[in-house]
Design a protein around this motif. Structure first.
Motif, PDB file in Angstrom:
ATOM      1  N   SER A 175     -15.606   5.129   3.107  1.00 26.44           N
ATOM      2  CA  SER A 175     -15.918   6.146   4.115  1.00 26.44           C
ATOM      3  C   SER A 175     -14.792   6.242   5.147  1.00 26.44           C
ATOM      4  CB  SER A 175     -17.242   5.800   4.808  1.00 26.44           C
ATOM      5  OG  SER A 175     -17.124   4.524   5.408  1.00 26.44           O
ATOM      6  N   LYS A 176     -13.909   5.256   5.156  1.00 26.49           N
ATOM      7  CA  LYS A 176     -12.819   5.237   6.149  1.00 26.49           C
ATOM      8  C   LYS A 176     -11.708   6.228   5.766  1.00 26.49           C
ATOM      9  CE  LYS A 176     -13.487   0.388   7.438  1.00 26.49           C
ATOM     10  NZ  LYS A 176     -14.585   0.004   6.530  1.00 26.49           N
ATOM     11  N   SER A 177     -10.915   6.599   6.764  1.00 25.33           N
ATOM     12  CA  SER A 177      -9.770   7.479   6.503  1.00 25.33           C
ATOM     13  C   SER A 177      -8.614   6.660   5.933  1.00 25.33           C
ATOM     14  CB  SER A 177      -9.316   8.145   7.804  1.00 25.33           C
ATOM     15  OG  SER A 177      -8.723   7.180   8.644  1.00 25.33           O
ATOM     16  N   ALA A 178      -7.616   7.368   5.380  1.00 24.44           N
ATOM     17  CA  ALA A 178      -6.441   6.681   4.842  1.00 24.44           C
ATOM     18  C   ALA A 178      -5.762   5.862   5.935  1.00 24.44           C
ATOM     19  CB  ALA A 178      -5.465   7.711   4.250  1.00 24.44           C
ATOM     20  N   TYR A 179      -5.717   6.406   7.137  1.00 27.76           N
ATOM     21  CA  TYR A 179      -5.090   5.707   8.265  1.00 27.76           C
ATOM     22  C   TYR A 179      -5.830   4.416   8.602  1.00 27.76           C
ATOM     23  CZ  TYR A 179      -3.633   4.755  13.073  1.00 27.76           C
ATOM     24  OH  TYR A 179      -3.181   4.148  14.210  1.00 27.76           O
ATOM     25  N   GLU A 180      -7.162   4.528   8.691  1.00 35.74           N
ATOM     26  CA  GLU A 180      -7.961   3.335   9.006  1.00 35.74           C
ATOM     27  C   GLU A 180      -7.795   2.264   7.925  1.00 35.74           C
ATOM     28  OE1 GLU A 180     -11.821   5.139  11.368  1.00 35.74           O
ATOM     29  OE2 GLU A 180     -11.619   5.580   9.232  1.00 35.74           O
ATOM     30  N   LEU A 181      -7.800   2.716   6.660  1.00 34.31           N
ATOM     31  CA  LEU A 181      -7.637   1.769   5.554  1.00 34.31           C
ATOM     32  C   LEU A 181      -6.272   1.092   5.613  1.00 34.31           C
ATOM     33  CD1 LEU A 181      -9.221   3.941   2.720  1.00 34.31           C
ATOM     34  CD2 LEU A 181     -10.062   1.695   3.452  1.00 34.31           C
ATOM     35  N   ALA A 182      -5.231   1.893   5.887  1.00 31.98           N
ATOM     36  CA  ALA A 182      -3.875   1.344   5.932  1.00 31.98           C
ATOM     37  C   ALA A 182      -3.742   0.290   7.030  1.00 31.98           C
ATOM     38  CB  ALA A 182      -2.864   2.463   6.140  1.00 31.98           C
ATOM     39  N   CYS A 195       0.841  -1.196   0.000  1.00 33.71           N
ATOM     40  CA  CYS A 195       0.000   0.000   0.000  1.00 33.71           C
ATOM     41  C   CYS A 195       0.876   1.247   0.000  1.00 33.71           C
ATOM     42  CB  CYS A 195      -0.874  -0.035   1.259  1.00 33.71           C
ATOM     43  SG  CYS A 195      -1.868   1.432   1.533  1.00 33.71           S
ATOM     44  N   TYR A 196       0.451   2.279  -0.736  1.00 33.16           N
ATOM     45  CA  TYR A 196       1.191   3.542  -0.736  1.00 33.16           C
ATOM     46  C   TYR A 196       0.193   4.687  -0.563  1.00 33.16           C
ATOM     47  CZ  TYR A 196       4.912   6.820  -1.784  1.00 33.16           C
ATOM     48  OH  TYR A 196       5.849   7.823  -1.683  1.00 33.16           O
ATOM     49  N   ILE A 197       0.552   5.652   0.276  1.00 30.61           N
ATOM     50  CA  ILE A 197      -0.362   6.776   0.534  1.00 30.61           C
ATOM     51  C   ILE A 197       0.362   8.084   0.283  1.00 30.61           C
ATOM     52  CG2 ILE A 197      -1.883   7.903   2.210  1.00 30.61           C
ATOM     53  CD1 ILE A 197      -1.878   5.289   3.809  1.00 30.61           C
ATOM     54  N   SER A 198      -0.131   8.880  -0.654  1.00 29.15           N
ATOM     55  CA  SER A 198       0.383  10.236  -0.878  1.00 29.15           C
ATOM     56  C   SER A 198      -0.532  10.939  -1.864  1.00 29.15           C
ATOM     57  CB  SER A 198       1.806  10.199  -1.442  1.00 29.15           C
ATOM     58  OG  SER A 198       2.250  11.520  -1.678  1.00 29.15           O
ATOM     59  N   ASP A 199      -0.562  12.262  -1.774  1.00 25.79           N
ATOM     60  CA  ASP A 199      -1.331  13.054  -2.736  1.00 25.79           C
ATOM     61  C   ASP A 199      -0.420  13.842  -3.673  1.00 25.79           C
ATOM     62  OD1 ASP A 199      -3.773  12.217  -1.597  1.00 25.79           O
ATOM     63  OD2 ASP A 199      -3.453  13.650   0.026  1.00 25.79           O
ATOM     64  N   LEU A 200       0.874  13.713  -3.469  1.00 27.73           N
ATOM     65  CA  LEU A 200       1.827  14.377  -4.366  1.00 27.73           C
ATOM     66  C   LEU A 200       2.236  13.388  -5.460  1.00 27.73           C
ATOM     67  CD1 LEU A 200       4.040  16.258  -1.761  1.00 27.73           C
ATOM     68  CD2 LEU A 200       2.382  17.249  -3.331  1.00 27.73           C
ATOM     69  N   LEU A 201       1.901  13.728  -6.698  1.00 29.37           N
ATOM     70  CA  LEU A 201       1.999  12.746  -7.777  1.00 29.37           C
ATOM     71  C   LEU A 201       3.425  12.273  -8.030  1.00 29.37           C
ATOM     72  CD1 LEU A 201      -0.665  14.284 -10.194  1.00 29.37           C
ATOM     73  CD2 LEU A 201      -0.946  12.496  -8.478  1.00 29.37           C
ATOM     74  N   CYS A 229       6.210   4.628  -4.914  1.00 29.22           N
ATOM     75  CA  CYS A 229       5.352   3.443  -4.851  1.00 29.22           C
ATOM     76  C   CYS A 229       6.031   2.258  -5.533  1.00 29.22           C
ATOM     77  CB  CYS A 229       3.995   3.719  -5.493  1.00 29.22           C
ATOM     78  SG  CYS A 229       4.054   3.746  -7.294  1.00 29.22           S
ATOM     79  N   SER A 230       5.472   1.085  -5.304  1.00 25.82           N
ATOM     80  CA  SER A 230       5.991  -0.125  -5.941  1.00 25.82           C
ATOM     81  C   SER A 230       4.931  -0.686  -6.876  1.00 25.82           C
ATOM     82  CB  SER A 230       6.332  -1.173  -4.874  1.00 25.82           C
ATOM     83  OG  SER A 230       7.299  -0.662  -3.991  1.00 25.82           O
ATOM     84  N   PRO A 231       5.347  -1.489  -7.864  1.00 19.55           N
ATOM     85  CA  PRO A 231       4.347  -2.115  -8.736  1.00 19.55           C
ATOM     86  C   PRO A 231       3.379  -2.943  -7.902  1.00 19.55           C
ATOM     87  CG  PRO A 231       6.574  -2.520  -9.559  1.00 19.55           C
ATOM     88  CD  PRO A 231       6.722  -1.873  -8.216  1.00 19.55           C
ATOM     89  N   ASN A 232       2.116  -2.939  -8.313  1.00 21.47           N
ATOM     90  CA  ASN A 232       1.059  -3.714  -7.642  1.00 21.47           C
ATOM     91  C   ASN A 232       0.699  -3.199  -6.252  1.00 21.47           C
ATOM     92  OD1 ASN A 232       2.566  -6.103  -9.461  1.00 21.47           O
ATOM     93  ND2 ASN A 232       0.339  -5.954  -9.609  1.00 21.47           N
ATOM     94  N   ASP A 233       1.021  -1.935  -5.982  1.00 21.69           N
ATOM     95  CA  ASP A 233       0.526  -1.305  -4.748  1.00 21.69           C
ATOM     96  C   ASP A 233      -0.941  -0.921  -4.907  1.00 21.69           C
ATOM     97  OD1 ASP A 233       2.854  -1.380  -3.319  1.00 21.69           O
ATOM     98  OD2 ASP A 233       3.344   0.742  -3.524  1.00 21.69           O
ATOM     99  N   VAL A 234      -1.653  -0.864  -3.767  1.00 22.69           N
ATOM    100  CA  VAL A 234      -2.913  -0.120  -3.742  1.00 22.69           C
ATOM    101  C   VAL A 234      -2.543   1.295  -3.301  1.00 22.69           C
ATOM    102  CG1 VAL A 234      -3.389  -1.102  -1.440  1.00 22.69           C
ATOM    103  CG2 VAL A 234      -5.154   0.191  -2.630  1.00 22.69           C
ATOM    104  N   TRP A 235      -3.063   2.283  -4.008  1.00 19.86           N
ATOM    105  CA  TRP A 235      -2.708   3.689  -3.742  1.00 19.86           C
ATOM    106  C   TRP A 235      -3.918   4.401  -3.135  1.00 19.86           C
ATOM    107  CZ3 TRP A 235      -2.423   7.756  -8.237  1.00 19.86           C
ATOM    108  CH2 TRP A 235      -2.081   9.011  -7.708  1.00 19.86           C
ATOM    109  N   ILE A 236      -3.717   4.965  -1.946  1.00 20.38           N
ATOM    110  CA  ILE A 236      -4.784   5.733  -1.290  1.00 20.38           C
ATOM    111  C   ILE A 236      -4.488   7.213  -1.493  1.00 20.38           C
ATOM    112  CG2 ILE A 236      -6.001   6.189   0.873  1.00 20.38           C
ATOM    113  CD1 ILE A 236      -5.002   3.482   1.893  1.00 20.38           C
ATOM    114  N   THR A 237      -5.442   7.933  -2.088  1.00 20.90           N
ATOM    115  CA  THR A 237      -5.212   9.348  -2.394  1.00 20.90           C
ATOM    116  C   THR A 237      -6.525  10.112  -2.473  1.00 20.90           C
ATOM    117  OG1 THR A 237      -4.221  10.893  -3.978  1.00 20.90           O
ATOM    118  CG2 THR A 237      -5.259   8.944  -4.915  1.00 20.90           C
TER     119      THR A 237
END
Lengths: 142, 107
Positions: B93-100, B26-32, B39-47
């Protein structure tokens, strides 16, 4: 190192909706040519970052992509304002992007460092008021 | 675990259809550019980025799928583009933190 094909794309200025179209087309071509997945990803990321830079900073430009049996050479040329201090521009976190650009998620100051990271060879030349040229080479066996 | 399996366990809402790839991390960021470099290949990206550029970045970086947290929605043209590119986009509906935290337990 025999050349398989060359592709040329015109990249528009400030056209964020279309930004990435050239990179997406190159990615599709590399996939069709059955290059390794990791190589395609590196080439895609490097070219996308360069393409976005041309859209944001370069006033648009031309992307020329030379695909060889064992590497790809991406040449990005713009006639934008140029980069006064390349060393500074290569530092992670340094960006001249405006607030409106940052709201789109760009302007992290990672573009040029990302390109260098993905490349096996990276040349950047720039002249103020003349423009900037990037030559990105990525080997498929590295 | 695949995109569909993870989406089901996280009770995500599907916004676009795409390939049911494996998800490794999993990778989390809003900066492209941060995402492209980190990030790594096959990550889920939360943004919370919902522009067309979000789709382009996910495709270039071989992201498996995207989750928009906190009920963030994406414009129709972005969803259509994601469909065209075969990129699954979901919302939660969950936050990025909760999802992570949940993803960390599941992967």
């Amino acid at each position: 190192m025999s050349q398989v094909l060359t592709q040329k794309y015109v990249v528009g200025a400030d056209d964020f909706a279309a930004a990435g179209a050239a990179s997406a087309a190159v990615k599709k071509t590399l996939k069709q040519l059955n290059f390794p997945v990791d190589f395609i990803r590196r080439a895609s990321i490097a070219m996308y970052e360069g393409e976005i830079n041309m859209v944001i900073h370069g006033g648009g430009g031309v992307a020329s992509v030379e695909i060889y049996e064992d590497c790809v050479k991406i040449i990005l040329t713009d006639k934008g304002p140029g980069i006064p201090d390349i060393e500074q521009a290569m530092q992670e976190g340094y960006s001249t992007a405006t607030d409106s650009i940052r709201e789109l998620g760009f302007g992290a100051g990672m573009g040029l460092p990302n390109i260098k990271k993905q490349s096996d060879d990276f040349e950047i030349t720039s002249e103020v008021d003349k423009g900037t040229t990037l030559i990105i080479t990525i080997n498929s066996n590295s | 675990m695949t995109v569909t399996q993870l989406a089901e366990k996280l009770e995500l809402k599907k916004l676009s259809n795409g390939e049911d790839k494996e998800v490794n991390s999993c990778y989390i960021s809003d900066l492209l550019s941060r995402v492209l470099g980190g990030c790594s290949p096959n990550d889920v990206w939360i943004t919370v980025q919902t522009s067309l550029n979000m789709v382009a970045v996910a495709v270039m970086a071989d992201i498996s799928f995207v989750i928009l947290p906190e009920d963030v929605t994406a414009p129709v043209n972005v969803i259509l583009k994601a469909n065209d590119e075969g990129l699954p986009v979901y919302s939660s509906s969950k936050s990025a933190y909760e999802l992570a935290l949940l993803i960390g337990d599941l992967l």
